[in-house]
Motif scaffolding. Structure first.
Motif, PDB file in Angstrom:
ATOM      1  N   ALA A  27      10.773   0.445 -15.340  1.00 27.92           N
ATOM      2  CA  ALA A  27       9.854   0.344 -14.603  1.00 27.92           C
ATOM      3  C   ALA A  27       9.898   1.083 -13.501  1.00 27.92           C
ATOM      4  O   ALA A  27      10.860   1.175 -12.812  1.00 27.92           O
ATOM      5  CB  ALA A  27       9.588  -1.250 -14.343  1.00 27.92           C
ATOM      6  N   VAL A  28       8.978   2.000 -13.097  1.00 30.77           N
ATOM      7  CA  VAL A  28       8.909   2.934 -11.938  1.00 30.77           C
ATOM      8  C   VAL A  28       7.741   3.002 -11.107  1.00 30.77           C
ATOM      9  O   VAL A  28       6.816   2.548 -11.229  1.00 30.77           O
ATOM     10  CB  VAL A  28       9.182   4.546 -12.355  1.00 30.77           C
ATOM     11  N   VAL A  29       8.127   2.823  -9.788  1.00 32.27           N
ATOM     12  CA  VAL A  29       7.202   3.038  -8.856  1.00 32.27           C
ATOM     13  C   VAL A  29       7.538   4.229  -8.129  1.00 32.27           C
ATOM     14  O   VAL A  29       8.336   4.602  -7.964  1.00 32.27           O
ATOM     15  CB  VAL A  29       7.245   1.713  -7.738  1.00 32.27           C
ATOM     16  N   ARG A  30       6.060   4.653  -7.685  1.00 31.06           N
ATOM     17  CA  ARG A  30       5.851   6.040  -6.793  1.00 31.06           C
ATOM     18  C   ARG A  30       5.806   5.571  -5.192  1.00 31.06           C
ATOM     19  O   ARG A  30       4.814   5.063  -5.086  1.00 31.06           O
ATOM     20  CB  ARG A  30       5.098   6.845  -7.208  1.00 31.06           C
ATOM     21  N   LEU A  31       6.760   5.910  -4.440  1.00 28.26           N
ATOM     22  CA  LEU A  31       6.371   6.008  -2.917  1.00 28.26           C
ATOM     23  C   LEU A  31       5.911   7.127  -2.528  1.00 28.26           C
ATOM     24  O   LEU A  31       6.218   8.321  -3.040  1.00 28.26           O
ATOM     25  CB  LEU A  31       7.465   5.443  -2.253  1.00 28.26           C
ATOM     26  N   PRO A  32       5.388   7.279  -1.279  1.00 28.25           N
ATOM     27  CA  PRO A  32       4.723   8.729  -0.757  1.00 28.25           C
ATOM     28  C   PRO A  32       5.744   9.803  -0.425  1.00 28.25           C
ATOM     29  O   PRO A  32       5.369  10.816  -0.687  1.00 28.25           O
ATOM     30  CB  PRO A  32       4.030   8.314   0.660  1.00 28.25           C
ATOM     31  N   THR A  33       7.068   9.428  -0.134  1.00 31.78           N
ATOM     32  CA  THR A  33       7.808  10.523   0.312  1.00 31.78           C
ATOM     33  C   THR A  33       9.297  10.257  -0.146  1.00 31.78           C
ATOM     34  O   THR A  33       9.778   9.010  -0.530  1.00 31.78           O
ATOM     35  CB  THR A  33       8.105  10.635   1.780  1.00 31.78           C
ATOM     36  N   ALA A  34      10.018  11.300  -0.401  1.00 29.05           N
ATOM     37  CA  ALA A  34      11.588  11.263  -0.727  1.00 29.05           C
ATOM     38  C   ALA A  34      12.066  10.436   0.275  1.00 29.05           C
ATOM     39  O   ALA A  34      13.026   9.683   0.083  1.00 29.05           O
ATOM     40  CB  ALA A  34      11.948  12.613  -0.782  1.00 29.05           C
ATOM     41  N   GLU A  35      11.700  10.604   1.482  1.00 33.34           N
ATOM     42  CA  GLU A  35      12.774   9.771   2.635  1.00 33.34           C
ATOM     43  C   GLU A  35      12.277   8.439   2.469  1.00 33.34           C
ATOM     44  O   GLU A  35      13.465   7.680   2.649  1.00 33.34           O
ATOM     45  CB  GLU A  35      12.050  10.329   4.080  1.00 33.34           C
TER      46      GLU A  35
ATOM     47  N   ASP B 217       0.595  -1.200   0.003  1.00 32.94           N
ATOM     48  CA  ASP B 217      -0.185  -0.091  -0.016  1.00 32.94           C
ATOM     49  C   ASP B 217       0.859   1.323  -0.055  1.00 32.94           C
ATOM     50  O   ASP B 217       0.135   2.450  -0.320  1.00 32.94           O
ATOM     51  CB  ASP B 217      -0.852   0.164   1.326  1.00 32.94           C
ATOM     52  N   ARG B 218       2.323   1.217   0.052  1.00 38.38           N
ATOM     53  CA  ARG B 218       3.090   2.405   0.007  1.00 38.38           C
ATOM     54  C   ARG B 218       3.334   2.666  -1.438  1.00 38.38           C
ATOM     55  O   ARG B 218       3.860   3.770  -1.564  1.00 38.38           O
ATOM     56  CB  ARG B 218       4.386   2.079   0.615  1.00 38.38           C
ATOM     57  N   VAL B 219       3.016   1.896  -2.261  1.00 46.41           N
ATOM     58  CA  VAL B 219       3.153   2.035  -3.831  1.00 46.41           C
ATOM     59  C   VAL B 219       1.772   3.089  -4.348  1.00 46.41           C
ATOM     60  O   VAL B 219       0.885   2.624  -4.252  1.00 46.41           O
ATOM     61  CB  VAL B 219       2.927   0.913  -4.915  1.00 46.41           C
ATOM     62  N   LEU B 220       2.089   4.289  -4.563  1.00 47.97           N
ATOM     63  CA  LEU B 220       1.169   5.341  -4.886  1.00 47.97           C
ATOM     64  C   LEU B 220       0.816   4.920  -6.521  1.00 47.97           C
ATOM     65  O   LEU B 220      -0.387   5.434  -6.992  1.00 47.97           O
ATOM     66  CB  LEU B 220       1.381   6.753  -4.767  1.00 47.97           C
ATOM     67  N   ALA B 221       1.812   4.605  -7.202  1.00 47.90           N
ATOM     68  CA  ALA B 221       1.442   4.591  -8.846  1.00 47.90           C
ATOM     69  C   ALA B 221       2.790   3.724  -9.102  1.00 47.90           C
ATOM     70  O   ALA B 221       3.802   3.448  -8.665  1.00 47.90           O
ATOM     71  CB  ALA B 221       1.585   5.971  -9.459  1.00 47.90           C
ATOM     72  N   ARG B 222       2.454   3.215 -10.308  1.00 51.63           N
ATOM     73  CA  ARG B 222       3.602   2.085 -10.705  1.00 51.63           C
ATOM     74  C   ARG B 222       3.417   2.300 -12.584  1.00 51.63           C
ATOM     75  O   ARG B 222       2.103   2.047 -12.946  1.00 51.63           O
ATOM     76  CB  ARG B 222       3.572   1.029 -10.276  1.00 51.63           C
ATOM     77  N   GLN B 223       4.331   2.174 -13.207  1.00 59.39           N
ATOM     78  CA  GLN B 223       4.205   2.274 -14.585  1.00 59.39           C
ATOM     79  C   GLN B 223       5.609   2.096 -15.441  1.00 59.39           C
ATOM     80  O   GLN B 223       6.652   2.252 -14.736  1.00 59.39           O
ATOM     81  CB  GLN B 223       3.578   3.430 -15.393  1.00 59.39           C
ATOM     82  N   TRP B 224       5.477   1.591 -16.832  1.00 57.75           N
ATOM     83  CA  TRP B 224       6.673   1.448 -17.446  1.00 57.75           C
ATOM     84  C   TRP B 224       6.975   2.907 -18.064  1.00 57.75           C
ATOM     85  O   TRP B 224       6.056   3.703 -18.310  1.00 57.75           O
ATOM     86  CB  TRP B 224       6.535   0.410 -18.706  1.00 57.75           C
ATOM     87  N   VAL B 225       8.131   3.225 -17.952  1.00 59.87           N
ATOM     88  CA  VAL B 225       8.872   4.530 -18.676  1.00 59.87           C
ATOM     89  C   VAL B 225      10.122   3.907 -19.322  1.00 59.87           C
ATOM     90  O   VAL B 225      11.139   4.456 -19.246  1.00 59.87           O
ATOM     91  CB  VAL B 225       9.070   5.660 -17.530  1.00 59.87           C
ATOM     92  N   ASP B 226       9.572   3.353 -20.542  1.00 63.28           N
ATOM     93  CA  ASP B 226      10.873   2.477 -21.169  1.00 63.28           C
ATOM     94  C   ASP B 226      10.919   3.372 -22.610  1.00 63.28           C
ATOM     95  O   ASP B 226      10.297   3.024 -23.482  1.00 63.28           O
ATOM     96  CB  ASP B 226      10.534   0.998 -21.379  1.00 63.28           C
ATOM     97  N   ASN B 227      12.366   3.915 -22.699  1.00 65.95           N
ATOM     98  CA  ASN B 227      12.559   4.547 -23.666  1.00 65.95           C
ATOM     99  C   ASN B 227      13.954   3.745 -24.336  1.00 65.95           C
ATOM    100  O   ASN B 227      14.632   4.332 -25.327  1.00 65.95           O
ATOM    101  CB  ASN B 227      12.884   5.996 -23.557  1.00 65.95           C
ATOM    102  N   GLY B 228      14.030   2.614 -24.158  1.00 67.11           N
ATOM    103  CA  GLY B 228      14.990   1.783 -24.594  1.00 67.11           C
ATOM    104  C   GLY B 228      15.785   0.817 -23.380  1.00 67.11           C
ATOM    105  O   GLY B 228      15.729  -0.377 -23.620  1.00 67.11           O
ATOM    106  N   PRO B 229      16.121   1.362 -22.432  1.00 67.26           N
ATOM    107  CA  PRO B 229      16.702   0.392 -21.350  1.00 67.26           C
ATOM    108  C   PRO B 229      15.798  -0.551 -20.521  1.00 67.26           C
ATOM    109  O   PRO B 229      16.397  -1.464 -20.064  1.00 67.26           O
ATOM    110  CB  PRO B 229      17.353   1.520 -20.301  1.00 67.26           C
ATOM    111  N   GLY B 230      14.509  -0.435 -20.504  1.00 72.56           N
ATOM    112  CA  GLY B 230      13.303  -0.963 -19.909  1.00 72.56           C
ATOM    113  C   GLY B 230      13.057  -0.546 -18.439  1.00 72.56           C
ATOM    114  O   GLY B 230      12.763  -1.538 -17.659  1.00 72.56           O
TER     115      GLY B 230
END
Length: 226
Positions: free
Chosen positions: A163-171, A148-161
């Motif tokens: 995958a990115v997940v967004r967490l609530p805070t920088a910390e 439940d700490r994952v706010l969003a998740r998606q592919w951002v693949d412009n070649g290397p492959g």
């Protein structure tokens, strides 16, 4: 014995020495085999080692191949900028004064020149959209965070492959100590927001065990997609 070749190491994404992301640039990669390029990339032990070659199209100023310790990438951000700088500093003359056109496996990449500043236009995404739930479960297990700490998740693949997940805070991003043995083939990033009014908006970290790089200090290709 192999013939001598011009070589540079360029510190990218910083004007302060030793605070950027270093890339190795072999300014003449002609006649090197794939195995020799890969061996040299393992030897430098940097996240990327690049090889400049003659272009195969008149639209490009040069061709670039990009190797990590674990394999070849079709595109990468800081190698693109570091190679463009090395090529210019060693007498390269682009066809257009305001830009350099680099040929790589993902296609043509344009690098804008504005004084001493170089910036690349990211190639189109080859994959986007949401990550499947099974993959997200593997990532959170490796990151040691709750689902439940994952706010969003998606592919951002412009070649290397990536995958990115967004967490609530920088910390939370900064304190990650991932177990990469759980995602040995992954190319994955994490992003989290700083509090409003902070010096920075987001913290981003990138982990690339799939190509033999535990963590990339600064990743241009993952930062580049919209």
């Amino acid at each position: 014995m192999p013939r001598p070749r011009s070589f540079m190491q360029v510190d990218v994404f910083s004007t302060d020495p030793y605070l950027g992301n270093p890339v190795a640039v072999v300014l003449d990669g002609t006649d090197l085999t794939d195995e020799e390029m890969q061996r040299l990339a393992r030897w430098t032990n940097l996240s990327e080692t690049t090889f400049v070659l003659p272009p195969t199209t008149v639209a490009a100023d040069y061709r670039l191949r990009i190797f990590t310790p674990g394999g070849e990438l079709p595109f990468a951000g800081h190698p693109t900028l570091g190679c463009a700088r090395a090529w210019l500093d060693n007498g390269g003359v682009p066809r257009h004064a305001d830009r350099i056109v680099q040929e790589c496996a993902v296609g043509l990449v344009r690098v804008r020149r504005a004084g001493d500043i170089l910036s690349f236009a990211a190639p189109p995404l080859v994959r986007d959209g949401a990550l499947d739930e099974e993959y997200v479960d593997r990532i959170v297990a490796a990151f040691g965070v709750k689902r439940d700490r994952v706010l969003a998740r998606q592919w951002v693949d412009n070649g290397p492959g990536w995958a990115v997940v967004r967490l609530p805070t920088a910390e939370e991003v900064l304190t990650l100590e991932p177990d990469l043995s759980l995602i040995p083939t992954a190319m994955v990033g994490a992003i989290g927001a700083y509090p409003e009014g902070s010096e920075h908006d987001f913290e981003m970290r990138t982990f690339a065990p799939g190509v033999g790089v535990a963590e990339d200090p600064v990743c241009g290709s993952m930062n580049a997609p919209p």
